[in-house]
Each structure stands twice: as structure tokens, then as C-alpha cells.
Design a protein around this motif. Sequence first.
Motif, PDB file in Angstrom:
ATOM      1  N   GLY A 173      -6.531 -16.323 -15.228  1.00 53.45           N
ATOM      2  CA  GLY A 173      -7.522 -15.732 -14.346  1.00 53.45           C
ATOM      3  C   GLY A 173      -6.980 -15.150 -13.062  1.00 53.45           C
ATOM      4  O   GLY A 173      -7.687 -14.433 -12.351  1.00 53.45           O
ATOM      5  N   VAL A 174      -5.717 -15.446 -12.737  1.00 50.95           N
ATOM      6  CA  VAL A 174      -5.120 -14.993 -11.476  1.00 50.95           C
ATOM      7  C   VAL A 174      -3.876 -14.163 -11.746  1.00 50.95           C
ATOM      8  O   VAL A 174      -3.757 -13.013 -11.324  1.00 50.95           O
ATOM      9  CB  VAL A 174      -4.785 -16.185 -10.556  1.00 50.95           C
ATOM     10  N   GLY A 175      -2.934 -14.773 -12.450  1.00 52.19           N
ATOM     11  CA  GLY A 175      -1.707 -14.075 -12.805  1.00 52.19           C
ATOM     12  C   GLY A 175      -0.741 -13.941 -11.643  1.00 52.19           C
ATOM     13  O   GLY A 175      -0.942 -14.482 -10.550  1.00 52.19           O
ATOM     14  N   ASP A 176       0.310 -13.227 -11.899  1.00 50.30           N
ATOM     15  CA  ASP A 176       1.313 -12.885 -10.887  1.00 50.30           C
ATOM     16  C   ASP A 176       0.606 -12.216  -9.710  1.00 50.30           C
ATOM     17  O   ASP A 176      -0.200 -11.292  -9.893  1.00 50.30           O
ATOM     18  CB  ASP A 176       2.324 -11.926 -11.522  1.00 50.30           C
ATOM     19  N   MET A 177       0.926 -12.677  -8.478  1.00 45.48           N
ATOM     20  CA  MET A 177       0.233 -12.137  -7.308  1.00 45.48           C
ATOM     21  C   MET A 177       0.458 -10.636  -7.139  1.00 45.48           C
ATOM     22  O   MET A 177      -0.333  -9.949  -6.492  1.00 45.48           O
ATOM     23  CB  MET A 177       0.645 -12.884  -6.034  1.00 45.48           C
ATOM     24  N   SER A 178       1.518 -10.112  -7.757  1.00 47.92           N
ATOM     25  CA  SER A 178       1.756  -8.674  -7.629  1.00 47.92           C
ATOM     26  C   SER A 178       0.722  -7.850  -8.386  1.00 47.92           C
ATOM     27  O   SER A 178       0.611  -6.643  -8.176  1.00 47.92           O
ATOM     28  CB  SER A 178       3.160  -8.307  -8.114  1.00 47.92           C
ATOM     29  N   SER A 190       3.223 -11.857 -21.758  1.00 50.81           N
ATOM     30  CA  SER A 190       2.488 -12.682 -20.801  1.00 50.81           C
ATOM     31  C   SER A 190       1.736 -13.792 -21.519  1.00 50.81           C
ATOM     32  O   SER A 190       0.984 -13.546 -22.469  1.00 50.81           O
ATOM     33  CB  SER A 190       1.492 -11.830 -20.003  1.00 50.81           C
ATOM     34  N   VAL A 191       1.950 -15.014 -21.027  1.00 45.92           N
ATOM     35  CA  VAL A 191       1.247 -16.188 -21.543  1.00 45.92           C
ATOM     36  C   VAL A 191       0.519 -16.850 -20.381  1.00 45.92           C
ATOM     37  O   VAL A 191       1.128 -17.146 -19.341  1.00 45.92           O
ATOM     38  CB  VAL A 191       2.225 -17.190 -22.193  1.00 45.92           C
ATOM     39  N   PRO A 197       2.734  -6.355 -19.462  1.00 39.50           N
ATOM     40  CA  PRO A 197       1.625  -6.935 -20.218  1.00 39.50           C
ATOM     41  C   PRO A 197       0.372  -7.158 -19.381  1.00 39.50           C
ATOM     42  O   PRO A 197       0.438  -7.356 -18.174  1.00 39.50           O
ATOM     43  CB  PRO A 197       2.193  -8.270 -20.688  1.00 39.50           C
ATOM     44  N   ARG A 198      -0.761  -7.119 -20.047  1.00 37.40           N
ATOM     45  CA  ARG A 198      -1.988  -7.581 -19.410  1.00 37.40           C
ATOM     46  C   ARG A 198      -1.923  -9.097 -19.300  1.00 37.40           C
ATOM     47  O   ARG A 198      -1.205  -9.764 -20.043  1.00 37.40           O
ATOM     48  CB  ARG A 198      -3.198  -7.143 -20.230  1.00 37.40           C
ATOM     49  N   LEU A 199      -2.653  -9.641 -18.350  1.00 42.49           N
ATOM     50  CA  LEU A 199      -2.625 -11.082 -18.109  1.00 42.49           C
ATOM     51  C   LEU A 199      -3.003 -11.841 -19.375  1.00 42.49           C
ATOM     52  O   LEU A 199      -4.080 -11.651 -19.941  1.00 42.49           O
ATOM     53  CB  LEU A 199      -3.586 -11.433 -16.975  1.00 42.49           C
ATOM     54  N   GLY A 200      -2.074 -12.704 -19.838  1.00 41.15           N
ATOM     55  CA  GLY A 200      -2.323 -13.530 -21.013  1.00 41.15           C
ATOM     56  C   GLY A 200      -2.333 -12.775 -22.325  1.00 41.15           C
ATOM     57  O   GLY A 200      -2.745 -13.320 -23.356  1.00 41.15           O
ATOM     58  N   GLU A 201      -1.840 -11.548 -22.326  1.00 36.74           N
ATOM     59  CA  GLU A 201      -1.919 -10.702 -23.518  1.00 36.74           C
ATOM     60  C   GLU A 201      -1.259 -11.337 -24.738  1.00 36.74           C
ATOM     61  O   GLU A 201      -1.708 -11.138 -25.878  1.00 36.74           O
ATOM     62  CB  GLU A 201      -1.269  -9.348 -23.225  1.00 36.74           C
ATOM     63  N   HIS A 202      -0.213 -12.116 -24.530  1.00 33.92           N
ATOM     64  CA  HIS A 202       0.552 -12.640 -25.655  1.00 33.92           C
ATOM     65  C   HIS A 202       0.408 -14.157 -25.818  1.00 33.92           C
ATOM     66  O   HIS A 202       1.206 -14.780 -26.523  1.00 33.92           O
ATOM     67  CB  HIS A 202       2.028 -12.281 -25.483  1.00 33.92           C
ATOM     68  N   THR A 203      -0.602 -14.740 -25.190  1.00 37.43           N
ATOM     69  CA  THR A 203      -0.776 -16.193 -25.271  1.00 37.43           C
ATOM     70  C   THR A 203      -0.914 -16.652 -26.718  1.00 37.43           C
ATOM     71  O   THR A 203      -0.174 -17.542 -27.177  1.00 37.43           O
ATOM     72  CB  THR A 203      -2.008 -16.639 -24.465  1.00 37.43           C
TER      73      THR A 203
END
Length: 389
Positions: free
Chosen positions: A43-48, A72-73, A370-376
Motif C-alpha cells: 500500500g505504500v511501497g518505495d518512498m520514491s 516487486s513483492v 514494476p508496479r507495487l507488488g506486481e510480482h508478489t
Amino acid sequence: MSSVELPLAGITVIDVSHLAAGPWCTMVLADLGADVIKIERPGVGDMSRQAGGVYAGEESAVFLSFNRNKRSVALDLKEPRGREVLYRLVERADVFVENLRAGKTAQLGIDHATLANLNPALVYASISAFGDDGPYVDLPGNDPIIQALSGAMSLTGEPDGPPARQGVSVPDFGAGMMAAFSIVAALLGRQTTGRGCKLDLNLLDVEIFALGPRAQEHLITGEDQPRLGSAHPQFAPYQAFRCRDGRYLYIAAINEKFWHLLCEALKSPELADDPRYATNPDRCRHRSTLVSTLEEALAHRDRDDWLALLNEHGVPCGAVNSLTEAMGDPQVQHNELLQRMRHAGVGDLTTVAMPLHLDGQRLPIRSAPPRLGEHTDEVLAELGTEVVP
């Protein structure tokens, strides 16, 4: 490009870094073929991802600039289930990269001692602002603060102006590149020892290291050096000059040969014969009058006219390009440094490729940032683990 064997293919990197130096490091490893699994907070991800004012769709330009070729996981490392999955990833990984605040890895249970116990062959790289101990260890630090503390900012700017931040993030980029180099060296060493190791780098050390001759000159003389704008403290003429059309040209007449070629191009034999300018040390001592004379001469033609003339005479020079001019520069275009990539949420994007040719070819951009969590789901399936909520 598929015929080129990427040197880090088969290497798995677990990346829990964020923002700049750490992601820069892991992008270099990814470009070289490593499978970089980027761990991000759900829900947050890398701050960048939320950094800066320029976005392509919902993705920030900052994030897009150094997160390609990664997966991204989304894992919450504050929860036991998230840590359990991370530990399983670490057990089969080769490299772990983090740049969290001091003490944070221990709080999360992802410190070197814990992970090395799970995987003794793990190369664990820690990137910090100031180091893992010392008087600044608990202070926040970032790129401009490092530029200020290192002395680099004191050298940047016009002589009569205030210190200036360098226009690009040299400490972040330098630390990222140094970390990537050190990781590759550690992996090479591991082939002999079979053991991993812990690597510690900090931005302050890297930036002072990058001062190079300026640091050595100070250590010899004990003196602080003045700001010289675009000029060089040890060579003259070696700076940017304004031309008739208001654009700037950089001239780097580093020795007597090039000084005389410059005088020929300017049709100013009296300058070549002037004893004040006979040698480079002479020209540095009389920098003020030399620069004034050259400024007056160069103000009579447009920049591109001077470029053509100076290049014809073999004088080292270059246009002071805007970013628009730099990205469209004929040599940059010829080098094919700008590459296209397809982002699922944005569409086609142009980005700056790895500045390396391997067997005569550019390294491929295998996937967009990647989008956040794209490869979880994909990564957990490889572990044989159900999806984490």
C-alpha cells in the motif's frame, strides 16, 4: 541482444532499499542480469514512488529512473508472516541490499547476523548516510546534506555566490555504483571462500572519496579552496564562456599545445606571445585578466560558430547543453543511450540505458520498473507459498 550472456544471470538479489542509493545499486545489478526482488511495504511501497513533481501516469520519474529490470513483492516486514517469507527468499538468495535507518534492520529481524545464520553464503550490503556507528549514526542524512558535510558544496558555485548543490545526486549515484562494484567483488571472492560477507558503505565516505584531487590538494596544503564556478583550480583556460547568442561554450585548453591552438583559432598571436600566459601555471596566476580577454573575444560570435571553428583547430571544447540539447545530441543519439521500454500502467517510455556495451551491444531493458507488488504472486509461487494477504 538475446545472444549476449548477461554476467550476473543466475544471481538473486533481495532488495529492501528505497529512494536512491540502494535502488541505484540494485538496478545496476539487475541490468547486468541479476534477478532483483524488490521488497516493498504493501500500500505504500518505495518512498520514491511519491517523490518529486514529475509523473508518467501514476509513476514518479524518480522511481522510474532507477527501478527497471526488477520484480516487486509487497511484504509487511513488521508482521511475522512477512518476515517468514523474506527468510525463505534469503535462504536461496545470493545478495541482500538495505539502506534503512540505523537499528531498523535489527528491529525488523533482518540484520546481518540473523540473515547470515540463515544463509552463510549471503553477501549483505548495507548503505547508510554516515556509517553504522559514530556521532552522526542516529541523524537523518540525504544527498544534499552529504554534499554539504563533505565539502563538495563549498567548491560548487560562483566565486561571489553562495555554496550550491550539485545539479545531480552525486553521493547517491556514487554510493550506488560503489556498492554494486563491491557486491560483484564479494561474489567473485565467494567463489574461492564459499562464504558471504557484510559490506558497509556510507554516502559521506563516498562523496569525500569522490573529491579526488581536491581532497589530496587540501591534505597537502591544509588550505580551503575557493569556488570557481565552471573553472578548474589547476588549469586555465578551462571553463565555460558566454558567446554572442547568450549560450555557453566550454573550453579546456589543458596544456601549451592546446593554448596555442586556441590562440590560432582566435587569430590572437599576441596572446600566445604574452609572457603572462606562457605556461599553464602562468595562466592560472593571471586567470582574471586571461578570462576577461577571452570573454571579450568570444562575445563576437555565436556558440555554434565557435564550436565549428575551435573543433577545426583541434581545441578541446564542447557546448554547455541544456537537457533538451543533451538528449538530442548527435553523439548521444548515435550511442543509442536512450532506450524505449513498455510499462503496463503508463505505456511506452524512453529512459537512459546502462552506459555499457557488452560484446558490442547495449544491455537489454528486460522489464520496466514494476508496479507495487506486481510480482508478489509470481515470486511466492516460486517459493511454493500461498499469497500473503
